[in-house]
Scaffold this motif. Structure first.
Motif, PDB file in Angstrom:
ATOM      1  N   LEU A   1       0.862  -1.342   0.110  1.00 54.46           N
ATOM      2  CA  LEU A   1       0.020  -0.060  -0.126  1.00 54.46           C
ATOM      3  C   LEU A   1       0.801   1.188  -0.088  1.00 54.46           C
ATOM      4  O   LEU A   1       0.667   2.251  -0.560  1.00 54.46           O
ATOM      5  CB  LEU A   1      -0.960  -0.066   1.295  1.00 54.46           C
ATOM      6  N   ALA A   2       1.791   1.294   0.847  1.00 53.81           N
ATOM      7  CA  ALA A   2       2.743   2.455   0.686  1.00 53.81           C
ATOM      8  C   ALA A   2       3.391   2.712  -0.643  1.00 53.81           C
ATOM      9  O   ALA A   2       3.627   3.820  -1.044  1.00 53.81           O
ATOM     10  CB  ALA A   2       3.941   2.252   1.717  1.00 53.81           C
ATOM     11  N   LEU A   3       4.056   1.561  -1.314  1.00 58.01           N
ATOM     12  CA  LEU A   3       4.429   1.698  -2.895  1.00 58.01           C
ATOM     13  C   LEU A   3       3.412   2.048  -3.682  1.00 58.01           C
ATOM     14  O   LEU A   3       3.644   2.896  -4.496  1.00 58.01           O
ATOM     15  CB  LEU A   3       5.002   0.155  -3.114  1.00 58.01           C
ATOM     16  N   GLN A   4       2.199   1.921  -3.524  1.00 56.88           N
ATOM     17  CA  GLN A   4       1.224   2.234  -4.418  1.00 56.88           C
ATOM     18  C   GLN A   4       1.045   3.691  -4.207  1.00 56.88           C
ATOM     19  O   GLN A   4       0.732   4.569  -5.333  1.00 56.88           O
ATOM     20  CB  GLN A   4      -0.359   1.401  -4.094  1.00 56.88           C
TER      21      GLN A   4
ATOM     22  N   ILE B   1       3.846   9.929  -7.765  1.00 59.24           N
ATOM     23  CA  ILE B   1       4.860  10.277  -8.928  1.00 59.24           C
ATOM     24  C   ILE B   1       3.966  10.429 -10.093  1.00 59.24           C
ATOM     25  O   ILE B   1       4.392  11.465 -10.984  1.00 59.24           O
ATOM     26  CB  ILE B   1       5.912   9.292  -9.086  1.00 59.24           C
ATOM     27  N   VAL B   2       3.152   9.582 -10.399  1.00 57.42           N
ATOM     28  CA  VAL B   2       2.373   9.689 -11.719  1.00 57.42           C
ATOM     29  C   VAL B   2       1.502  10.976 -11.706  1.00 57.42           C
ATOM     30  O   VAL B   2       1.410  11.753 -12.740  1.00 57.42           O
ATOM     31  CB  VAL B   2       1.462   8.373 -11.922  1.00 57.42           C
TER      32      VAL B   2
ATOM     33  N   PRO C   1       0.995  15.726 -15.887  1.00 58.56           N
ATOM     34  CA  PRO C   1       0.852  17.018 -16.478  1.00 58.56           C
ATOM     35  C   PRO C   1       2.010  17.504 -17.308  1.00 58.56           C
ATOM     36  O   PRO C   1       1.941  18.176 -18.320  1.00 58.56           O
ATOM     37  CB  PRO C   1       0.497  17.685 -15.323  1.00 58.56           C
ATOM     38  N   ALA C   2       3.216  17.341 -16.538  1.00 60.10           N
ATOM     39  CA  ALA C   2       4.466  17.854 -17.327  1.00 60.10           C
ATOM     40  C   ALA C   2       4.572  17.164 -18.431  1.00 60.10           C
ATOM     41  O   ALA C   2       5.102  17.813 -19.510  1.00 60.10           O
ATOM     42  CB  ALA C   2       5.799  17.783 -16.328  1.00 60.10           C
ATOM     43  N   ILE C   3       4.482  15.780 -18.709  1.00 63.30           N
ATOM     44  CA  ILE C   3       4.633  15.416 -19.897  1.00 63.30           C
ATOM     45  C   ILE C   3       3.559  15.513 -20.926  1.00 63.30           C
ATOM     46  O   ILE C   3       4.010  15.854 -21.869  1.00 63.30           O
ATOM     47  CB  ILE C   3       4.632  13.600 -19.685  1.00 63.30           C
TER      48      ILE C   3
ATOM     49  N   ARG D   1       6.846  20.971  -6.831  1.00 67.45           N
ATOM     50  CA  ARG D   1       5.901  20.399  -5.924  1.00 67.45           C
ATOM     51  C   ARG D   1       6.178  20.039  -4.737  1.00 67.45           C
ATOM     52  O   ARG D   1       5.576  20.289  -3.678  1.00 67.45           O
ATOM     53  CB  ARG D   1       5.094  19.190  -6.777  1.00 67.45           C
ATOM     54  N   ASP D   2       7.342  19.602  -4.469  1.00 70.99           N
ATOM     55  CA  ASP D   2       7.924  19.309  -3.094  1.00 70.99           C
ATOM     56  C   ASP D   2       7.971  20.631  -2.209  1.00 70.99           C
ATOM     57  O   ASP D   2       7.590  20.486  -1.236  1.00 70.99           O
ATOM     58  CB  ASP D   2       9.200  18.351  -3.286  1.00 70.99           C
ATOM     59  N   GLN D   3       8.435  21.485  -2.927  1.00 68.25           N
ATOM     60  CA  GLN D   3       8.779  22.823  -2.219  1.00 68.25           C
ATOM     61  C   GLN D   3       7.187  23.381  -1.543  1.00 68.25           C
ATOM     62  O   GLN D   3       7.174  23.981  -0.719  1.00 68.25           O
ATOM     63  CB  GLN D   3       9.496  23.722  -3.216  1.00 68.25           C
ATOM     64  N   LEU D   4       6.391  23.410  -2.821  1.00 65.36           N
ATOM     65  CA  LEU D   4       5.076  23.877  -2.376  1.00 65.36           C
ATOM     66  C   LEU D   4       4.424  23.187  -1.388  1.00 65.36           C
ATOM     67  O   LEU D   4       3.737  23.814  -0.530  1.00 65.36           O
ATOM     68  CB  LEU D   4       4.332  23.805  -3.587  1.00 65.36           C
TER      69      LEU D   4
END
Length: 77
Positions: free
Chosen positions: A28-31, A37-38, A43-45, A69-72
């Motif tokens: 569940l953590a990996l999911q 990430i997806v 959106p960038a892709i 995104r991480d910073q925000l």
């Protein structure tokens, strides 16, 4: 494992203060990580494809999208 023990184990996932087993927690953590990430990169892709950016620029956009995104997100904690 009996049916009652299995039901109790799977119920731990849905209890607020439950203690699910490590075997239930890791997948569940990996999911969750893959979903984050997806959701960040897709959106960038799409934008890079529509804008006709080169492969190098697309990679740059995707990596910087994750950093921003991480910073925000860290600013809201």
């Amino acid at each position: 494992m009996s049916g009652k023990e299995m039901k109790k184990t799977s119920d731990e996932l849905f209890i607020l203060d439950g203690r699910p087993s490590l075997g239930q927690t890791v997948p569940l953590a990996l999911q969750h990580v893959v979903a984050m990430i997806v959701g960040c990169v897709t959106p960038a892709i799409i934008v890079a494809g529509v804008a006709g950016l080169s492969e190098q620029d697309s990679i740059f956009l995707c990596s910087h999208r994750c950093i921003v995104r991480d910073q925000l997100d860290s600013g809201h904690r």
